[in-house]
Design an enzyme around this catalytic site. Structure first.
Site, short mmCIF file in Angstrom:
data_model
loop_
_atom_site.label_atom_id
_atom_site.label_comp_id
_atom_site.label_asym_id
_atom_site.label_seq_id
_atom_site.Cartn_x
_atom_site.Cartn_y
_atom_site.Cartn_z
N ASP A 73 0.79 -1.86 0.45
CA ASP A 73 0.33 -0.25 -0.44
C ASP A 73 1.07 1.61 -0.18
O ASP A 73 1.70 0.72 0.70
CB ASP A 73 -0.65 0.09 1.14
CG ASP A 73 -2.34 -0.51 0.79
OD1 ASP A 73 -2.96 0.01 -0.46
OD2 ASP A 73 -2.93 -0.96 2.14
N GLU A 172 -13.81 -2.82 -1.86
CA GLU A 172 -13.87 -2.34 -0.03
C GLU A 172 -15.52 -2.45 0.38
O GLU A 172 -16.57 -1.17 -0.09
CB GLU A 172 -13.07 -1.60 0.22
CG GLU A 172 -13.52 -2.31 1.94
CD GLU A 172 -11.66 -1.32 2.70
OE1 GLU A 172 -11.57 -1.36 2.82
OE2 GLU A 172 -12.01 -1.68 4.32
O1 KIV Z 1 -4.39 -2.41 4.76
C1 KIV Z 1 -5.50 -2.92 4.24
O2 KIV Z 1 -5.06 -4.16 5.08
C2 KIV Z 1 -6.24 -2.85 2.51
C3 KIV Z 1 -7.48 -4.23 2.33
C4 KIV Z 1 -8.62 -4.34 3.97
C5 KIV Z 1 -7.83 -4.37 1.39
O3 KIV Z 1 -6.52 -2.07 2.48
#
Ligand code: KIV
Length: 254
Positions: A73, A172
Site C-alpha cells: 500500500d 471494499e
Molecule cells: O490496508 C489494508 O489492509 C487494505 C485491505 C483491507 C484491502 O487495504
C-alpha cells in the site's frame, strides 16, 4: 487467473515470519496493507502510517515470500500531493522493498497518477468503495455505493482505473450486485472485502481472518482460526512451566 476463472486469495501481512507462513501455505498474493497502522501500531485509522514505516514492513514481507505476488500500500500523503511525488514514492517502494506492485486508493481523480506510475514500470492495484484513507470525508466505515448515484460513480471509477492500467482493483464494502457488475465489466482482477462472492478474488486482514483481533467482527468477516485462543494457551503454558521450574529441563540446558 481472472481469465482462467480461478479465484484469487489475498491476505495482508506485515512481517517476515508471518508472511513466510502465509506464503508457504499457498496464498496467491500478500498485501502489505496500510492496515499495518491499526494491526502493528495500534492506531485508530490508517492515516498516521508513514512511507518509511511501510517500507520496513514491506521489506520483511518481500524477503519471506518465494511464491506469491506481494503488493504494498502507498500510505496516506505519499501519492495525493502531485503526480511527480506519487511516481517518486512508488519507485522508492519498489527499489527499497522488493515488492511486486503498489496499491493506492481513489477513483477517476487518481487515473492520471496511476497511468504515470504504470508508465514508470510499476504495476498498480486500485482501491474503490470504502477507502479508509478518506475516512474523515466519509465519516464512518459503513457500506459504500448503496445509492444509485454513488454506485454509478463507482462503476465509472472502476472503468477509469481499468483504462489507466490497474492490474487489480480492491472493492471494499460495496453491495455484492455492484461488485459483480464491476467484475464482469473490467479487465482488471477485482479483489473484494465485504463485496460479496462474485469478485475475482477476496482479501482479508490476516489478524482478523485468523481470529487474533479482539472485538472486531463485521458481517463480512469469517474467522478461519482462533489464533488468539491458541496463542493465549501457549503463553499460559510457558508462564506455568517457568513458574513451576519445569522449563528449562535438563535436555534444554547446556
Ligand atoms: O490496508 C489494508 O489492509 C487494505 C485491505 C483491507 C484491502 O487495504
Amino acid at each position: 487467473m481472472k481469465t482462467a476463472g480461478e479465484k484469487i486469495a489475498q491476505l495482508t501481512s506485515y512481517d517476515f515470519t508471518t508472511a513466510g507462513i502465509i506464503d508457504r501455505a499457498g496464498i496467491d498474493s500478500i498485501l502489505v496493507g496500510d492496515s499495518a497502522s491499526n494491526v502493528m501500531a495500534g492506531n485508530e485509522t490508517t492515516l498516521p502510517i508513514t512511507i518509511d514505516e511501510m517500507i520496513v514492513y514491506a521489506r520483511g514481507v518481500a524477503r519471506a515470500c518465494k511464491h506469491c505476488l506481494v503488493v504494498c500500500d502507498m500510505p496516506f500523503g505519499s501519492y495525493q500531493v502531485s503526480r511527480e511525488e506519487a511516481v517518486r514514492n512508488a519507485i522508492r517502494i519498489m527499489k527499497e522493498t522488493g515488492v511486486d506492485a503498489v496499491k493506492l486508493e481513489g477513483g477517476t481523480e487518481m487515473a492520471d497518477t496511476i497511468r504515470a506510475i504504470v508508465a514508470a514500470g510499476v504495476p498498480v492495484e486500485g482501491h474503490l468503495g470504502l477507502t479508509p484513507q478518506s475516512i474523515h470525508k466519509f465519516g464512518g466505515y459503513g457500506l459504500r455505493a448503496k445509492e444509485e448515484t454513488e454506485a454509478r460513480q463507482l462503476l465509472a471509477d472502476a472503468h477509469a482505473l481499468d483504462q489507466a492500467g490497474c492490474f487489480a482493483i480492491t472493492l471494499e464494502k460495496v453491495p455484492a450486485k455492484l461488485a459483480a457488475q464491476v467484475t464482469s465489466e473490467v479487465k482488471a482482477a477485482t479483489i473484494g472485502i465485504g463485496a460479496g462472492p462474485d469478485t475475482d478474488g477476496q482479501v482479508l486482514v490476516y489478524a482478523d481472518a485468523l481470529g487474533m483481533t479482539q472485538g472486531f467482527k463485521p458481517k463480512f468477516l469469517r474467522h478461519f482460526a482462533d489464533m488468539a485462543q491458541c496463542m493465549t494457551q501457549g503463553v499460559q503454558s510457558y508462564i506455568d512451566a517457568v513458574k513451576t521450574g519445569n522449563f528449562p529441563n535438563a535436555e534444554e540446558s547446556y
